[in-house]
Design a protein around this motif. Sequence first.
Motif, mmCIF file in Angstrom:
data_model
loop_
_atom_site.group_PDB
_atom_site.id
_atom_site.type_symbol
_atom_site.label_atom_id
_atom_site.label_comp_id
_atom_site.label_asym_id
_atom_site.label_seq_id
_atom_site.Cartn_x
_atom_site.Cartn_y
_atom_site.Cartn_z
ATOM 1 N N ASP A 197 0.828 -1.200 0.000
ATOM 2 C CA ASP A 197 0.000 0.000 0.000
ATOM 3 C C ASP A 197 0.867 1.257 0.000
ATOM 4 N N GLY A 198 0.353 2.302 -0.608
ATOM 5 C CA GLY A 198 1.045 3.590 -0.626
ATOM 6 C C GLY A 198 0.126 4.664 -1.174
ATOM 7 N N PHE A 199 0.682 5.809 -1.530
ATOM 8 C CA PHE A 199 -0.122 6.857 -2.147
ATOM 9 C C PHE A 199 0.653 7.471 -3.310
ATOM 10 N N TYR A 211 2.124 10.340 -5.283
ATOM 11 C CA TYR A 211 2.506 11.721 -5.033
ATOM 12 C C TYR A 211 2.861 12.466 -6.323
ATOM 13 N N SER A 221 5.643 4.575 -0.315
ATOM 14 C CA SER A 221 5.239 3.524 0.619
ATOM 15 C C SER A 221 6.337 3.364 1.662
ATOM 16 N N ASP A 249 -4.178 9.746 -4.540
ATOM 17 C CA ASP A 249 -4.872 8.479 -4.317
ATOM 18 C C ASP A 249 -4.092 7.581 -3.368
ATOM 19 N N ASN A 250 -4.812 6.924 -2.482
ATOM 20 C CA ASN A 250 -4.258 5.808 -1.728
ATOM 21 C C ASN A 250 -4.465 4.563 -2.569
ATOM 22 N N SER A 274 -3.081 0.334 -3.831
ATOM 23 C CA SER A 274 -2.306 -0.893 -3.644
ATOM 24 C C SER A 274 -1.540 -1.153 -4.928
ATOM 25 N N HIS A 288 -7.993 2.922 -3.634
ATOM 26 C CA HIS A 288 -8.831 2.868 -2.450
ATOM 27 C C HIS A 288 -9.875 3.988 -2.494
ATOM 28 N N ARG A 335 -12.044 7.265 -2.198
ATOM 29 C CA ARG A 335 -11.576 8.643 -2.121
ATOM 30 C C ARG A 335 -12.485 9.518 -1.262
ATOM 31 N N ASN A 359 -8.372 13.295 -2.677
ATOM 32 C CA ASN A 359 -8.184 13.283 -1.220
ATOM 33 C C ASN A 359 -7.581 14.573 -0.678
#
Length: 301
Positions: free
Chosen positions: A12-14, A16, A27, A51-52, A54, A69, A71, A82
């Motif tokens: 998981d991460g976001f 950027y 992550s 966004d978050n 996977s 994931h 929003r 987000n």
Amino acid sequence: MDSAPGLSMIKDGFIYKALSGFYYVKSEEGTTECRARGRFRLDKSTPLVGDNVSFKPTEHGKGLLTEIHPRKNSFVRPPLANIDKMVIIASEAIPVTDTFLIDRMTAIAADSDCEPVICINKTDIDAADKLYSIYSDVGYTTVRTSALTGEGICSLVDVIDESICAFTGNSGVGKSSILNAIEPDFGISVGDISKKLGRGRHTTRHVELYRLSCGALVADTPGFSAFDSSHLTDKDRLQFLFPEFETYIGSCRYLDCAHIKEPDCAITDALKNGKLQQTRYESYVRLYEQALEYKEWEHRQ
């Protein structure tokens, strides 16, 4: 040959940064350059900065996005998701900011469950007392800054602390200069002001979230006009995007009052009695008229 340990695991991460079809994901392992799975195109669910997600690592430093994931909010133009706070940069110095543009952005923010923050820049040239009064009286968080002298920069940092923010404003008003004042090591390109046109040459080439030392994540976005107008197409919802109207909504003679020409309208009566700002009301009417003219079929891809 066996793959490196952990490469097959979903992480998981976001996102950027997004650039040329690549999504850069932060992550626990660091930064991974990802491509999006083909099914996102089929689902018409484009990954966005903020966004978050996977992702599945495919090789060292690279991966494949597998899931977006849920929003909090999202914007098509500019492509962001987000966002907690929208920092609306304005000025009473050249280039002078049209209050309608500010009000349009506060409405877009409210419609997107995003807190508007009004940042009045270039106070070393003009303190912008009238502009400050308009928005602080409404109840918006309003900060006065000078990217040149540093005035108000600490106050702005306190406001955006630990938030995901989008900075926006008319070109030349000082978005990038303020970011550089907050974090001098960024070195974000700053356009020169055109004395003839009274506006700057926009210098931001892509949307990216910058990590500030205070913990905030900030996107330096294109100007006001770049934000998607489809957020403000429901004429009946517009009244709820002006917080100063709240006291009067439901008190008009007609339940479906548009608050423009109807008799016994609580909002126009409040305006006549000096309880509402004239410029804010005029912005509401202008947005209402634009919503009436909006034809959804004309904007379908």
